[in-house]
Scaffold this motif. Structure first.
Motif, PDB file in Angstrom:
ATOM      1  N   TYR A  57      28.666  48.189  95.067  1.00 54.50           N
ATOM      2  CA  TYR A  57      28.914  46.847  94.561  1.00 54.50           C
ATOM      3  C   TYR A  57      30.250  46.272  95.005  1.00 54.50           C
ATOM      4  O   TYR A  57      30.458  45.068  94.921  1.00 54.50           O
ATOM      5  CB  TYR A  57      28.834  46.834  93.030  1.00 54.50           C
ATOM      6  CG  TYR A  57      27.421  46.848  92.513  1.00 54.50           C
ATOM      7  CD1 TYR A  57      26.677  45.678  92.441  1.00 54.50           C
ATOM      8  CD2 TYR A  57      26.826  48.038  92.112  1.00 54.50           C
ATOM      9  CE1 TYR A  57      25.371  45.692  91.978  1.00 54.50           C
ATOM     10  CE2 TYR A  57      25.524  48.060  91.646  1.00 54.50           C
ATOM     11  CZ  TYR A  57      24.794  46.890  91.583  1.00 54.50           C
ATOM     12  OH  TYR A  57      23.511  46.905  91.128  1.00 54.50           O
ATOM     13  N   SER A  58      31.174  47.128  95.465  1.00 52.85           N
ATOM     14  CA  SER A  58      32.488  46.621  95.862  1.00 52.85           C
ATOM     15  C   SER A  58      32.388  45.664  97.032  1.00 52.85           C
ATOM     16  O   SER A  58      33.245  44.810  97.221  1.00 52.85           O
ATOM     17  CB  SER A  58      33.408  47.798  96.216  1.00 52.85           C
ATOM     18  OG  SER A  58      32.887  48.511  97.325  1.00 52.85           O
ATOM     19  N   LYS A  60      30.013  43.520  97.356  1.00 58.17           N
ATOM     20  CA  LYS A  60      29.268  42.350  96.915  1.00 58.17           C
ATOM     21  C   LYS A  60      30.081  41.549  95.896  1.00 58.17           C
ATOM     22  O   LYS A  60      30.815  42.106  95.100  1.00 58.17           O
ATOM     23  CB  LYS A  60      27.946  42.765  96.264  1.00 58.17           C
ATOM     24  CG  LYS A  60      27.024  43.563  97.165  1.00 58.17           C
ATOM     25  CD  LYS A  60      25.760  43.945  96.402  1.00 58.17           C
ATOM     26  CE  LYS A  60      24.819  44.764  97.265  1.00 58.17           C
ATOM     27  NZ  LYS A  60      23.595  45.169  96.520  1.00 58.17           N
ATOM     28  N   SER A  61      29.912  40.266  95.915  1.00 60.11           N
ATOM     29  CA  SER A  61      30.501  39.425  94.876  1.00 60.11           C
ATOM     30  C   SER A  61      29.534  39.362  93.703  1.00 60.11           C
ATOM     31  O   SER A  61      28.332  39.176  93.881  1.00 60.11           O
ATOM     32  CB  SER A  61      30.764  38.018  95.416  1.00 60.11           C
ATOM     33  OG  SER A  61      31.199  37.163  94.382  1.00 60.11           O
ATOM     34  N   GLN A  62      30.055  39.572  92.488  1.00 62.67           N
ATOM     35  CA  GLN A  62      29.254  39.503  91.266  1.00 62.67           C
ATOM     36  C   GLN A  62      29.805  38.373  90.392  1.00 62.67           C
ATOM     37  O   GLN A  62      30.555  38.610  89.444  1.00 62.67           O
ATOM     38  CB  GLN A  62      29.322  40.840  90.517  1.00 62.67           C
ATOM     39  CG  GLN A  62      28.855  42.038  91.307  1.00 62.67           C
ATOM     40  CD  GLN A  62      27.350  42.058  91.477  1.00 62.67           C
ATOM     41  OE1 GLN A  62      26.620  41.602  90.619  1.00 62.67           O
ATOM     42  NE2 GLN A  62      26.891  42.577  92.598  1.00 62.67           N
ATOM     43  N   PRO A  63      29.506  37.120  90.713  1.00 63.86           N
ATOM     44  CA  PRO A  63      30.070  36.002  89.941  1.00 63.86           C
ATOM     45  C   PRO A  63      29.523  35.960  88.523  1.00 63.86           C
ATOM     46  O   PRO A  63      28.331  36.151  88.295  1.00 63.86           O
ATOM     47  CB  PRO A  63      29.644  34.763  90.737  1.00 63.86           C
ATOM     48  CG  PRO A  63      28.447  35.204  91.519  1.00 63.86           C
ATOM     49  CD  PRO A  63      28.635  36.659  91.810  1.00 63.86           C
ATOM     50  N   GLU A  87      37.429  41.549  83.489  1.00 62.76           N
ATOM     51  CA  GLU A  87      37.265  41.186  84.902  1.00 62.76           C
ATOM     52  C   GLU A  87      38.101  42.107  85.791  1.00 62.76           C
ATOM     53  O   GLU A  87      37.628  42.598  86.824  1.00 62.76           O
ATOM     54  CB  GLU A  87      37.686  39.734  85.124  1.00 62.76           C
ATOM     55  CG  GLU A  87      37.610  39.298  86.589  1.00 62.76           C
ATOM     56  CD  GLU A  87      38.221  37.929  86.817  1.00 62.76           C
ATOM     57  OE1 GLU A  87      37.723  37.198  87.687  1.00 62.76           O
ATOM     58  OE2 GLU A  87      39.213  37.586  86.123  1.00 62.76           O
ATOM     59  N   ALA A  91      36.644  44.837  88.564  1.00 65.97           N
ATOM     60  CA  ALA A  91      36.849  44.172  89.858  1.00 65.97           C
ATOM     61  C   ALA A  91      36.270  44.989  91.011  1.00 65.97           C
ATOM     62  O   ALA A  91      35.783  44.432  91.996  1.00 65.97           O
ATOM     63  CB  ALA A  91      38.341  43.925  90.087  1.00 65.97           C
ATOM     64  N   SER A  92      36.291  46.319  90.880  1.00 68.06           N
ATOM     65  CA  SER A  92      35.769  47.161  91.957  1.00 68.06           C
ATOM     66  C   SER A  92      34.260  47.015  92.111  1.00 68.06           C
ATOM     67  O   SER A  92      33.691  47.439  93.116  1.00 68.06           O
ATOM     68  CB  SER A  92      36.123  48.631  91.708  1.00 68.06           C
ATOM     69  OG  SER A  92      35.555  49.092  90.498  1.00 68.06           O
ATOM     70  N   TYR A  93      33.605  46.427  91.127  1.00 64.98           N
ATOM     71  CA  TYR A  93      32.167  46.154  91.203  1.00 64.98           C
ATOM     72  C   TYR A  93      31.896  44.733  91.679  1.00 64.98           C
ATOM     73  O   TYR A  93      30.760  44.276  91.654  1.00 64.98           O
ATOM     74  CB  TYR A  93      31.512  46.381  89.843  1.00 64.98           C
ATOM     75  CG  TYR A  93      31.545  47.826  89.397  1.00 64.98           C
ATOM     76  CD1 TYR A  93      30.468  48.674  89.649  1.00 64.98           C
ATOM     77  CD2 TYR A  93      32.658  48.342  88.752  1.00 64.98           C
ATOM     78  CE1 TYR A  93      30.506  50.003  89.258  1.00 64.98           C
ATOM     79  CE2 TYR A  93      32.698  49.668  88.353  1.00 64.98           C
ATOM     80  CZ  TYR A  93      31.620  50.493  88.615  1.00 64.98           C
ATOM     81  OH  TYR A  93      31.665  51.812  88.231  1.00 64.98           O
ATOM     82  N   GLY A  94      32.941  44.024  92.052  1.00 73.56           N
ATOM     83  CA  GLY A  94      32.784  42.662  92.549  1.00 73.56           C
ATOM     84  C   GLY A  94      32.754  41.596  91.480  1.00 73.56           C
ATOM     85  O   GLY A  94      32.496  40.426  91.778  1.00 73.56           O
ATOM     86  N   GLN A  96      33.618  38.658  89.252  1.00 71.82           N
ATOM     87  CA  GLN A  96      34.513  37.513  89.405  1.00 71.82           C
ATOM     88  C   GLN A  96      34.177  36.472  88.347  1.00 71.82           C
ATOM     89  O   GLN A  96      33.049  35.978  88.300  1.00 71.82           O
ATOM     90  CB  GLN A  96      34.378  36.910  90.808  1.00 71.82           C
ATOM     91  CG  GLN A  96      35.264  35.702  91.047  1.00 71.82           C
ATOM     92  CD  GLN A  96      35.020  35.062  92.391  1.00 71.82           C
ATOM     93  OE1 GLN A  96      34.056  35.390  93.081  1.00 71.82           O
ATOM     94  NE2 GLN A  96      35.875  34.137  92.792  1.00 71.82           N
TER      95      GLN A  96
END
Length: 337
Positions: A57-58, A60-63, A87, A91-94, A96
């Protein structure tokens, strides 16, 4: 050592991709095969590989879209701090946070913000306003695969969402008991709330009424005022109420507008006893000075943090989460500070 996806695949006689689809409840797998895989995972106490997931997941962006009607309400300062802390942790999982704030309880404004969400929104945190159109929109988002967390406010008709926040009815009953004890069962009580468009505010008033009307015949509820969590509106409305009803001798501030309410009391009826809610800077100062006798607090930082954690647990770890996660309630007086 816990079982791995590779070992589950070997025991089930399938590929690792098939195991992944079963564990993540994705389509494209035979139901009997899925059942066999889940039984093996349960039998051998399978746990997701957190480090492996972080690596996946790092990249990928996870908004996470966050909609809060928090402008002008200091209660939400700590809520937002909790959201930001989570958050940072994820953060390491994306993860945001995309925060949008508004003021008050205008359903049209919240509907506009919901309609403006990106089409690919998959994680949403919001404080819903009571309106059937908003509930329908949230249900459509849930049904379409969006994970929705209702933070510090609830739309109970929406199924599949998670509520994180105060047990408002219980907090109202606690408030009613405080009034009864501090007034020795004799008072002309005036209630100040935020808005009936916030379900929790209405429940808090209902909780107070339940205790007062059933257990304290010597306490009269002289009125309920909505101030939309706005200090200017609270000041004007409370000042007018005290001038028109000089018999009021106890006020309970059940939501925001604390600064404006206290200012009006100081100017018109400084002897009125006051209780309130939430550990905000203005409330702490009022407790220290004796302007407020006691306040019921509800861990706003933890609520914000838990809202993001729920998304992490559901979206990344695929864990089962309760429908409601209630914040711990506490009572603070001057000596608590």
């Amino acid at each position: 050592m816990p079982i791995t996806v590779k070992e589950i695949a070997r025991l089930a006689g399938v590929s690792r991709g098939t195991v992944d689809r079963a564990l993540k409840d994705r389509p494209g797998i035979n139901e009997k095969t899925k059942t066999r895989i889940l039984e093996i995972a349960k039998k051998y106490d399978y746990k997701p590989n957190i480090i492996g997931k972080a690596l996946v997941y790092s990249a990928k962006s996870q908004p996470v879209s966050v909609l809060l009607n928090s402008m002008g309400n200091p209660f939400f300062d700590e809520v937002k701090a909790g959201i930001r802390a989570a958050e940072k942790e994820y953060a390491s999982y994306g993860f945001q946070i995309l925060l949008t704030e508004c003021k008050g309880y205008d359903p049209e404004e919240q509907l506009r913000l919901l309609e403006a969400l990106p089409q690919d929104t998959r994680m949403l945190i919001l404080t819903p306003i009571c309106d059937e159109r908003i509930a329908q929109k949230l249900q459509a988002l849930v049904d379409g695969g969006t994970t929705v967390v209702m933070l510090s406010g609830e739309a109970p008709s929406v199924t599949g969402a998670v509520y994180v926040g105060c047990d408002y009815l219980k907090s109202g009953r606690i408030a009613g008991r405080l009034v009864g004890m501090l007034s020795r069962g004799q008072a002309n009580l005036f209630l100040i709330t935020g808005s009936t468009r916030h379900r929790g505010h209405a429940e808090r008033v209902a909780g107070i009424r339940t205790i007062i009307e059933n257990e304290y015949p010597g306490i009269a509820i002289t009125g309920v005022l909505e101030n939309l969590d706005d200090d200017a509106l609270a000041y004007t409305a409370v000042r007018r109420a005290l001038q028109r009803n000089p018999e009021i001798d106890f006020i309970y501030i059940t939501a925001g507008g604390t600064a404006g309410t206290l200012r009006a009391i100081r100017e018109i009826s400084p002897s009125v006893r006051v209780c309130g809610f939430d550990d905000t800077p203005i409330m702490r100062e009022a407790l220290r000075s004796g302007s407020v006798l006691a306040a019921i607090c509800q861990q706003p930082f933890e609520q914000g943090y838990q809202a993001v954690k729920v998304l992490f647990e559901k979206r990344i770890l695929k864990n089962e989460i309760p429908d409601k996660i209630y914040a711990e309630l506490s009572i603070k007086v001057d000596q608590s500070l």
